[in-house]
Design an enzyme around this catalytic site. Structure first.
Site, short mmCIF file in Angstrom:
data_model
loop_
_atom_site.label_atom_id
_atom_site.label_comp_id
_atom_site.label_asym_id
_atom_site.label_seq_id
_atom_site.Cartn_x
_atom_site.Cartn_y
_atom_site.Cartn_z
N CYS A 1 0.82 -1.21 0.00
CA CYS A 1 0.00 0.00 0.00
C CYS A 1 0.86 1.26 0.00
O CYS A 1 0.34 2.36 -0.19
CB CYS A 1 -0.93 0.01 1.21
N ASP B 1 2.44 2.53 2.52
CA ASP B 1 2.41 3.26 3.79
C ASP B 1 3.70 3.02 4.58
O ASP B 1 4.27 1.94 4.54
CB ASP B 1 1.21 2.82 4.61
N CYS C 1 -2.51 5.11 6.08
CA CYS C 1 -3.96 5.13 6.18
C CYS C 1 -4.41 5.43 7.60
O CYS C 1 -3.60 5.42 8.55
CB CYS C 1 -4.51 3.79 5.73
N CYS D 1 -2.49 -3.35 8.79
CA CYS D 1 -2.00 -2.00 9.10
C CYS D 1 -1.42 -1.95 10.52
O CYS D 1 -0.48 -1.21 10.78
CB CYS D 1 -3.12 -0.98 8.99
FE1 FES Z 1 -1.42 0.59 4.28
FE2 FES Z 1 -3.19 0.64 6.16
S1 FES Z 1 -3.55 0.50 4.04
S2 FES Z 1 -1.08 0.56 6.37
#
Ligand code: FES
Length: 145
Positions: free
Chosen positions: A33, A35, A59, A103
């Site tokens: 993702c 992140d 997120c 996450c």
């Molecule tokens: Fe990437 Fe939550 S969608 S950490």
């Protein structure tokens, strides 16, 4: 979909920021993702976490879990901090939707990475701490997004 606690920590994250000259800094990402989370720990001579701050480029669930994770490790010993797993963080938040469970791994791994950094800087070994991953998506199970 999200518990009140998740929404609260997402809207008012605790301990956001950074610590200059931190005892340990850990950065972990999720390549899937994109992140990223960075955790800063200030650890005193007795091995107690005096302060902790985080920065998350991610997120809402990642923000909320990092915020809760910092609250859970603050004032704790290194050993106690190792017990703050992603499950413990999720429980403290009254749960996360299944697709957001991964996450919460960012927070757990970021704490481990910061502790690993602290141990390396001080030439010590922390019992029970394994070399953290820099990319948590390596250990994620197959999930539908
Ligand atoms: Fe990437 Fe939550 S969608 S950490």
């Amino acid at each position: 979909m999200y518990s009140e606690k998740v929404m609260d920590h997402f809207k008012n994250p605790r301990n956001m920021g950074e610590i200059e000259n931190a005892s340990g800094v850990g950065t972990v990402g999720n390549a899937k993702c994109g992140d990223i989370m960075r955790m800063f720990l200030d650890i005193d001579d007795n091995g107690v976490i005096q302060d902790v701050k985080f920065k998350t480029f991610g997120c809402g669930a990642a923000v909320a879990t990092s915020s809760m994770a910092t609250e859970l490790v603050k004032g704790k010993t290194i050993k106690e901090a190792l017990e703050v797993t992603n499950k413990a963080v999720m429980e403290a938040l009254d749960g996360l939707p299944p697709v957001k469970v991964h996450c919460s791994l960012l927070a757990e791994e970021a704490i481990h990475a910061a502790l690993w950094d602290y141990a390396e800087k001080n030439g010590i070994k922390i019992e029970g701490l394994e070399k953290p991953k820099s990319d948590i998506s390596e250990e994620e199970e197959e999930e539908d997004y």
